[in-house]
Write a protein that holds these residues in place. Structure first.
Motif, short mmCIF file in Angstrom:
data_model
loop_
_atom_site.label_atom_id
_atom_site.label_comp_id
_atom_site.label_asym_id
_atom_site.label_seq_id
_atom_site.Cartn_x
_atom_site.Cartn_y
_atom_site.Cartn_z
N ILE A 101 3.38 52.70 52.26
CA ILE A 101 3.48 53.94 53.03
C ILE A 101 2.97 55.10 52.17
N ALA A 102 2.19 55.98 52.78
CA ALA A 102 1.65 57.12 52.05
C ALA A 102 2.77 58.09 51.67
N GLY A 103 2.76 58.50 50.40
CA GLY A 103 3.73 59.46 49.92
C GLY A 103 3.13 60.85 49.81
N PRO A 104 3.91 61.83 49.35
CA PRO A 104 3.41 63.21 49.18
C PRO A 104 2.21 63.24 48.24
N GLY A 105 1.21 64.02 48.62
CA GLY A 105 -0.01 64.12 47.84
C GLY A 105 -1.17 63.31 48.41
N THR A 106 -0.86 62.43 49.37
CA THR A 106 -1.92 61.66 50.03
C THR A 106 -2.76 62.60 50.91
N ASN A 107 -4.08 62.47 50.81
CA ASN A 107 -4.94 63.27 51.69
C ASN A 107 -6.01 62.42 52.36
N ALA A 108 -5.79 61.10 52.42
CA ALA A 108 -6.77 60.20 53.01
C ALA A 108 -7.08 60.61 54.45
N MET A 109 -8.37 60.65 54.77
CA MET A 109 -8.78 61.04 56.11
C MET A 109 -10.00 60.22 56.53
N HIS A 110 -10.31 60.26 57.82
CA HIS A 110 -11.44 59.52 58.36
C HIS A 110 -12.74 59.99 57.69
N PRO A 111 -13.66 59.07 57.42
CA PRO A 111 -14.89 59.47 56.73
C PRO A 111 -15.70 60.53 57.47
N LEU A 112 -15.68 60.53 58.80
CA LEU A 112 -16.42 61.55 59.53
C LEU A 112 -15.82 62.94 59.32
N LYS A 113 -14.50 62.99 59.15
CA LYS A 113 -13.84 64.26 58.87
C LYS A 113 -14.24 64.79 57.49
N ARG A 114 -14.47 63.88 56.55
CA ARG A 114 -14.82 64.28 55.19
C ARG A 114 -16.21 64.88 55.11
N VAL A 115 -17.05 64.65 56.10
CA VAL A 115 -18.42 65.16 56.05
C VAL A 115 -18.72 66.16 57.17
N GLU A 116 -17.72 66.61 57.89
CA GLU A 116 -18.00 67.50 59.02
C GLU A 116 -18.65 68.80 58.58
N HIS A 117 -18.30 69.29 57.38
CA HIS A 117 -18.91 70.53 56.89
C HIS A 117 -20.36 70.29 56.46
N ILE A 118 -20.70 69.06 56.09
CA ILE A 118 -22.09 68.74 55.75
C ILE A 118 -22.93 68.74 57.01
N VAL A 119 -22.41 68.12 58.05
CA VAL A 119 -23.12 68.07 59.33
C VAL A 119 -23.34 69.48 59.88
N ALA A 120 -22.34 70.33 59.72
CA ALA A 120 -22.42 71.69 60.27
C ALA A 120 -23.31 72.61 59.44
N LEU A 121 -23.23 72.51 58.11
CA LEU A 121 -23.88 73.49 57.24
C LEU A 121 -25.17 72.99 56.61
N LYS A 122 -25.38 71.67 56.57
CA LYS A 122 -26.62 71.07 56.07
C LYS A 122 -27.02 71.61 54.69
N PRO A 123 -26.18 71.41 53.69
CA PRO A 123 -26.54 71.87 52.35
C PRO A 123 -27.68 71.05 51.76
N ASP A 124 -28.22 71.51 50.66
CA ASP A 124 -29.30 70.78 50.00
C ASP A 124 -28.82 69.42 49.52
N ILE A 125 -27.62 69.38 48.92
CA ILE A 125 -27.05 68.17 48.33
C ILE A 125 -25.61 68.05 48.80
N ALA A 126 -25.15 66.82 48.98
CA ALA A 126 -23.74 66.55 49.25
C ALA A 126 -23.31 65.42 48.32
N THR A 127 -22.21 65.61 47.63
CA THR A 127 -21.73 64.54 46.77
C THR A 127 -21.22 63.37 47.61
N LEU A 128 -21.36 62.18 47.05
CA LEU A 128 -20.86 60.97 47.70
C LEU A 128 -20.17 60.13 46.63
N ASP A 129 -18.84 60.14 46.65
CA ASP A 129 -18.07 59.42 45.64
C ASP A 129 -18.11 57.92 45.92
#
Length: 293
Positions: A101-129
């Motif tokens: 079970i996820a405890g306090p401090g967990t921030n796991a989210m759907h991968p599409l949510k993690r890149v929504e600002h990239i899709v919207a703002l289209k920066p030159d580079i986006a990190t991919l861990d």
């Protein structure tokens, strides 16, 4: 590998783990983050790596925060290369009572949510861990399927993925994604050093990591904490580009807090100049990395 003809300096201005308690000069508001990037550009940085924060210093993933930072920078500087993170959203902290079970401090989210600002703002580079590892009090989890989803969204937005690798297995994942055609060539790598249980900050480790990269890879490296500047020098000698910033290190020298990100850039530029390096302008860096004008 010989040092690059032109060296690209990236500034990572705030991150999501450094705190204002560690250094009160840490930029947190969108205005402060944008100003830190602009000041660093004047000091010699060609790329600004951007995380965002809430005004009280807490990490943020709000699209509005990213948008404000980008607009503030672009209002005054149209050439600085913008590199937006997609790192937040992969941390899982096991509950002490029930590890599944996820405890306090967990921030796991759907991968599409993690890149929504990239899709919207289209920066030159986006990190991919590409790392799955223990980090601090949390497990960072980046399943290959999620990485694939994020890579597709980043590239479809016209942004170049910067592949963040923390250990040798991450580089093997990158090779697999390149072989599968998920990642477009030539790849851009950022070798992360000094994070506990990942690559340690030694010249031998960086030489090993660099030797694992694809032959057509462009790459940079950085180390956190007191190894920031020694490994900057090592990265340059091995033919890589470099990075500094308050995301990685809050000290200008032993026991002396840095007053700004720009001060870290100024020190990096002095070191590189003493080594005989030629610093790439933002316009030159765009050409080196194959980015749009």
């Amino acid at each position: 590998m010989a040092p690059p003809k032109k060296t690209i300096l990236t500034v990572a201005v705030t991150g999501n783990l450094t705190t204002v308690q560690q250094n009160p000069a840490l930029p947190c508001t969108p205005e402060q983050i944008a100003n830190a990037a602009l000041e660093s550009a004047k000091a010699g940085a060609a790329v600004a790596h951007i995380h965002v924060r809430h005004p009280d210093g807490r990490p943020s993933t709000e699209l509005a925060h990213y948008r404000e930072v980008v607009e503030r920078i672009r209002d005054k500087n149209s050439e600085l290369i913008l590199n937006l993170t997609t790192g937040p959203g992969g941390r899982f902290v096991p509950s002490k009572d029930d590890p599944k079970i996820a405890g306090p401090g967990t921030n796991a989210m759907h991968p599409l949510k993690r890149v929504e600002h990239i899709v919207a703002l289209k920066p030159d580079i986006a990190t991919l861990d590409l790392n799955t590892m223990w980090s601090g009090s949390a497990a960072v989890i980046n399943p290959p399927d999620n990485v694939t989803i994020m890579a597709n969204e980043i590239q479809n937005a016209g942004s170049k993925p910067e592949l963040e690798v923390f250990d040798s297995g991450d580089i093997q994942l990158a090779h697999a994604l390149l072989d599968q055609g998920v990642l477009r060539r030539p790849p851009l790598f950022q070798i992360v050093m000094g994070v506990r249980y990942g690559f340690i900050s030694t010249p031998q480790t960086l030489m090993y990591a660099q030797s694992l990269l694809p032959q057509d890879a462009m790459w940079a490296a950085f180390a956190i904490g007191r190894w920031e500047f020694p490994m900057l020098t090592t990265a340059w000698f091995l033919g890589g580009h470099v990075r500094v910033g308050m995301e990685d290190n809050v000290y200008l020298s032993k026991g002396k807090l840095t007053p700004s990100n720009a001060a870290l850039c100024e020190k990096a530029v002095r070191i590189l100049d003493d080594l005989g390096a030629e610093l790439a302008s933002a316009r030159e860096a765009r050409q080196i990395l194959g980015l749009r004008a």
